[in-house]
Design a protein around this motif. Sequence first.
Motif, PDB file in Angstrom:
ATOM      1  N   LEU A  45      20.706 -16.745 -13.521  1.00 19.49           N
ATOM      2  CA  LEU A  45      22.123 -16.384 -13.608  1.00 19.49           C
ATOM      3  C   LEU A  45      22.529 -16.525 -15.068  1.00 19.49           C
ATOM      4  CD1 LEU A  45      24.756 -15.522 -12.391  1.00 19.49           C
ATOM      5  CD2 LEU A  45      25.189 -17.897 -11.687  1.00 19.49           C
ATOM      6  N   HIS A  46      22.567 -15.415 -15.754  1.00 21.74           N
ATOM      7  CA  HIS A  46      22.729 -15.365 -17.201  1.00 21.74           C
ATOM      8  C   HIS A  46      24.165 -15.738 -17.570  1.00 21.74           C
ATOM      9  CE1 HIS A  46      21.699 -13.272 -21.159  1.00 21.74           C
ATOM     10  NE2 HIS A  46      22.975 -13.583 -21.265  1.00 21.74           N
ATOM     11  N   GLY A  47      24.293 -16.785 -18.395  1.00 22.17           N
ATOM     12  CA  GLY A  47      25.593 -17.290 -18.797  1.00 22.17           C
ATOM     13  C   GLY A  47      26.083 -18.463 -17.981  1.00 22.17           C
ATOM     14  N   ALA A  48      25.300 -18.876 -16.991  1.00 17.64           N
ATOM     15  CA  ALA A  48      25.737 -19.944 -16.094  1.00 17.64           C
ATOM     16  C   ALA A  48      25.449 -21.314 -16.677  1.00 17.64           C
ATOM     17  CB  ALA A  48      25.056 -19.812 -14.745  1.00 17.64           C
ATOM     18  N   GLU A  49      26.333 -22.241 -16.410  1.00 16.37           N
ATOM     19  CA  GLU A  49      26.145 -23.646 -16.736  1.00 16.37           C
ATOM     20  C   GLU A  49      25.694 -24.324 -15.440  1.00 16.37           C
ATOM     21  OE1 GLU A  49      29.971 -24.772 -18.261  1.00 16.37           O
ATOM     22  OE2 GLU A  49      29.794 -23.468 -20.014  1.00 16.37           O
ATOM     23  N   TYR A  58      25.162 -23.150  -7.704  1.00 19.71           N
ATOM     24  CA  TYR A  58      25.859 -22.898  -8.965  1.00 19.71           C
ATOM     25  C   TYR A  58      27.232 -23.566  -8.928  1.00 19.71           C
ATOM     26  CZ  TYR A  58      22.337 -19.181  -9.113  1.00 19.71           C
ATOM     27  OH  TYR A  58      21.157 -18.475  -9.096  1.00 19.71           O
ATOM     28  N   PRO A  59      27.524 -24.497  -9.859  1.00 15.98           N
ATOM     29  CA  PRO A  59      28.790 -25.240  -9.793  1.00 15.98           C
ATOM     30  C   PRO A  59      30.009 -24.404 -10.154  1.00 15.98           C
ATOM     31  CG  PRO A  59      27.526 -25.900 -11.720  1.00 15.98           C
ATOM     32  CD  PRO A  59      26.622 -25.017 -10.902  1.00 15.98           C
ATOM     33  N   ASN A  60      29.865 -23.348 -10.943  1.00 14.87           N
ATOM     34  CA  ASN A  60      30.990 -22.494 -11.360  1.00 14.87           C
ATOM     35  C   ASN A  60      32.094 -23.291 -12.031  1.00 14.87           C
ATOM     36  OD1 ASN A  60      29.802 -20.088 -10.186  1.00 14.87           O
ATOM     37  ND2 ASN A  60      30.366 -20.926  -8.199  1.00 14.87           N
ATOM     38  N   SER A  61      31.690 -24.277 -12.835  1.00 15.96           N
ATOM     39  CA  SER A  61      32.659 -25.166 -13.480  1.00 15.96           C
ATOM     40  C   SER A  61      33.019 -24.718 -14.886  1.00 15.96           C
ATOM     41  CB  SER A  61      32.092 -26.587 -13.522  1.00 15.96           C
ATOM     42  OG  SER A  61      30.841 -26.605 -14.204  1.00 15.96           O
ATOM     43  N   GLN A  62      32.638 -23.514 -15.267  1.00 18.79           N
ATOM     44  CA  GLN A  62      32.863 -23.025 -16.621  1.00 18.79           C
ATOM     45  C   GLN A  62      34.096 -22.136 -16.688  1.00 18.79           C
ATOM     46  OE1 GLN A  62      28.971 -21.163 -15.542  1.00 18.79           O
ATOM     47  NE2 GLN A  62      29.546 -19.783 -17.204  1.00 18.79           N
ATOM     48  N   ARG A  63      34.400 -21.665 -17.889  1.00 19.35           N
ATOM     49  CA  ARG A  63      35.536 -20.768 -18.056  1.00 19.35           C
ATOM     50  C   ARG A  63      35.313 -19.493 -17.244  1.00 19.35           C
ATOM     51  NH1 ARG A  63      35.999 -18.747 -23.236  1.00 19.35           N
ATOM     52  NH2 ARG A  63      38.238 -18.999 -23.521  1.00 19.35           N
ATOM     53  N   PRO A  64      36.362 -18.953 -16.624  1.00 20.68           N
ATOM     54  CA  PRO A  64      36.202 -17.696 -15.881  1.00 20.68           C
ATOM     55  C   PRO A  64      35.639 -16.603 -16.788  1.00 20.68           C
ATOM     56  CG  PRO A  64      38.325 -18.695 -15.400  1.00 20.68           C
ATOM     57  CD  PRO A  64      37.737 -19.483 -16.532  1.00 20.68           C
ATOM     58  N   ALA A  65      34.659 -15.885 -16.282  1.00 16.21           N
ATOM     59  CA  ALA A  65      33.972 -14.890 -17.109  1.00 16.21           C
ATOM     60  C   ALA A  65      33.107 -14.010 -16.213  1.00 16.21           C
ATOM     61  CB  ALA A  65      33.093 -15.567 -18.163  1.00 16.21           C
ATOM     62  N   LEU A  82      25.819  -8.162 -11.077  1.00 16.89           N
ATOM     63  CA  LEU A  82      26.951  -8.837 -11.720  1.00 16.89           C
ATOM     64  C   LEU A  82      27.399 -10.046 -10.913  1.00 16.89           C
ATOM     65  CD1 LEU A  82      29.099  -5.741 -12.754  1.00 16.89           C
ATOM     66  CD2 LEU A  82      27.471  -7.017 -14.160  1.00 16.89           C
ATOM     67  N   TYR A  83      28.027 -10.998 -11.631  1.00 13.64           N
ATOM     68  CA  TYR A  83      28.499 -12.255 -11.026  1.00 13.64           C
ATOM     69  C   TYR A  83      29.795 -12.651 -11.742  1.00 13.64           C
ATOM     70  CZ  TYR A  83      28.023 -17.139  -9.261  1.00 13.64           C
ATOM     71  OH  TYR A  83      28.198 -18.362  -8.660  1.00 13.64           O
ATOM     72  N   PHE A  84      30.910 -12.641 -11.018  1.00 17.63           N
ATOM     73  CA  PHE A  84      32.199 -13.022 -11.600  1.00 17.63           C
ATOM     74  C   PHE A  84      32.540 -14.460 -11.244  1.00 17.63           C
ATOM     75  CE2 PHE A  84      32.746  -8.423 -11.515  1.00 17.63           C
ATOM     76  CZ  PHE A  84      33.396  -8.175 -12.707  1.00 17.63           C
ATOM     77  N   VAL A  85      32.982 -15.221 -12.241  1.00 18.07           N
ATOM     78  CA  VAL A  85      33.619 -16.514 -11.988  1.00 18.07           C
ATOM     79  C   VAL A  85      35.108 -16.307 -12.217  1.00 18.07           C
ATOM     80  CG1 VAL A  85      33.823 -18.930 -12.670  1.00 18.07           C
ATOM     81  CG2 VAL A  85      31.586 -17.802 -12.733  1.00 18.07           C
ATOM     82  N   ARG A  86      35.923 -16.525 -11.186  1.00 22.53           N
ATOM     83  CA  ARG A  86      37.364 -16.293 -11.280  1.00 22.53           C
ATOM     84  C   ARG A  86      38.123 -17.567 -10.949  1.00 22.53           C
ATOM     85  NH1 ARG A  86      38.083 -10.659 -11.627  1.00 22.53           N
ATOM     86  NH2 ARG A  86      36.501  -9.390 -10.539  1.00 22.53           N
ATOM     87  N   TYR A 125      37.826 -15.038 -21.850  1.00 25.39           N
ATOM     88  CA  TYR A 125      38.861 -14.483 -22.713  1.00 25.39           C
ATOM     89  C   TYR A 125      38.664 -14.898 -24.171  1.00 25.39           C
ATOM     90  CZ  TYR A 125      41.484 -13.482 -18.429  1.00 25.39           C
ATOM     91  OH  TYR A 125      41.878 -13.012 -17.203  1.00 25.39           O
ATOM     92  N   LEU A 126      39.018 -13.986 -25.070  1.00 22.33           N
ATOM     93  CA  LEU A 126      39.008 -14.302 -26.493  1.00 22.33           C
ATOM     94  C   LEU A 126      40.019 -15.390 -26.799  1.00 22.33           C
ATOM     95  CD1 LEU A 126      38.925 -10.716 -28.066  1.00 22.33           C
ATOM     96  CD2 LEU A 126      37.007 -12.295 -27.824  1.00 22.33           C
TER      97      LEU A 126
END
Length: 614
Positions: free
Chosen positions: A172-176, A206-213, A236-240, A346-347
């Motif tokens: 899962l690319h980008g996942a913490e 996957y904990p999904n504890s990171q910034r939404p992305a 694709l995988y969205f964290v919202r 988000y930027l």
Amino acid sequence: MMGPNHEFYNRRTRSTRFNAAVIMSTSWSCLDCLRLILVTSCLVAFCWELPSGVEAEDSFCQALTPSPTLTQFVDKLPIPYQIPVNTTEISIGAWKIKQKLHRDLPPTTLYAYGESQETARFPGPTFEATLDVKARIHWENHIPDNKHFLPVDTSINWAHPKHGGVPTVVHLHGAETESIYDGHPDAWWTPKGEHGYTYVTQHYSYPNSQRPALLWYHDHVVGITRLNVLAGLAGLYFVRSPKDKLTKLFPYGEYEIPFVLRDLQFWANGSINFPNIGDNATIHPTWCPEYFGDTILVNGKAWPYLEVYPRVYRLRLLNAANARFFNLSLSEPSLRFHKIGTDGGYLETKPQILKSLLVAPAERLDLLIDFSKLKPGDVVYVNNSAPAPFPDGTDSFSPPQTRSVLKFQVTAWPNSRQARGRPSNSDLRNALQYVESARTVQKIKYTNALHRYLRLQEFDDANGNPIVSLIENRTWRDPVVDFPREGAVEVWEWINTTPDAHPIHVHLIQFKVLNLQPFDENGYLNGSCNIEVGFSKPGTCFTGPPLPPKIYHTGFKDTAIVWPNFVTRYGIRFQTSDGRRFPFDPTLGPGYVFHCHILDHEDNDMMRPYKLIH
């Protein structure tokens, strides 16, 4: 921006094309010799399985037979189906399927993710995850083939299952996430029950504890990542976040469109044209430095079209190509890309208003486009101007059709919607003003940070053909030498001595590009000057001052472009992207990796392990 070492790069590309031309124009006895090499190689497992009905035909590295001519913009853009993920475990398998990638192209054999073989597609299902709510996925491998349908080159490090089968493992690319769930390259499995030496489980959490992305998932098996991803194993995988006010302020639902870009080359029967003869077949029988296709796909369709209403749309874009960079622009002069986010969400700056977008393999972009001033019947094309290989490639790898990507067709509002008028979330100005007022900036100090110096190296044969790419002169199998401390702040200095721009990806964390600085490559390589003297004291190899990050470097990143003849500095904090401690112990398990995301480079040793310590 200074480009690469032009003389070296042109020598390399001329050499590659010349060698291929010589091979194709030589006598049959020479071709028979090449075929003998390949047949002999098959005896030691260099062979592969062709899709049903396909006759064996030689395909030369970076000199592929052109795809059949296909009419552009005749297929509607497909949207991958969505699956919510949470603490209830779901099962997702890798399957062998046939999929129509263009109206006039026979179905193509692919490997793809899905809940079943009937639902499996490329791209795979889009997962919808919720911030701080764990997601549980049981990853399965149902690929029936004893050998891959694309040529496996066992002269490079690869999984090499003793009992056959196509190994898979999901990153899962980008996942913490914990390293046992990170898709470690040696944690693969096959349908026959064989495992790589770091395998622990197929039940991922996957904990999904990171910034939404926007994240993405793809196969990550050592030595065949380029084959499995090219074959279709990606999605694709969205964290919202339910507290994210921008979710409803920005376009959403049917007005938020995923764009998965990639390139492929085809035979007339629809099968993928992939080289079975490498640049130097005596060293690597089939490995090729980069794979470039002449057909551009979006969401699994070649040059599709999308009907849009005259309103604002949100585009969530991923470059899922093996090696091709894209530099995207819009044919309508009045339109702009409004970039609001990148890999890590988000930027932190105000939104960027851009005429073009450079996006490397594995990078993601969060964009708004305002069609509200256009009228029904108007047409807008998305075009591509990036050379291949990037940044100083040749026309032979970018034929005219690769300049086209997608067509937007503006259509009238249905009567039922016209009565209500445009939805409130189409007001671009208010949305952008909200972003600017709500943004927060994390200030991270790098003054006393530990610096790691990481050379990118390419080694060629006598004809200038690449045979291996390394980081710090080490292969994937060499011992771990990088042990960052959890919570520490470090600066990773990427010293690019190769002719390519490399999208370098670091697992587990998000980073920021601090700056980039030109250096004397020849002096550095012959030892007459140095670089590794500290962040605040430029070394004698530098030919200019540090330059600020380019516009495509801004924001939280997990993958960024490292230019040739430059030192590119990543500022890394080994915590979550929002500054918290990881909700798991990142020092456990097999550890993490960093690598080039040109998958052909990654598979041939431009990848290294690292482990966190307390």
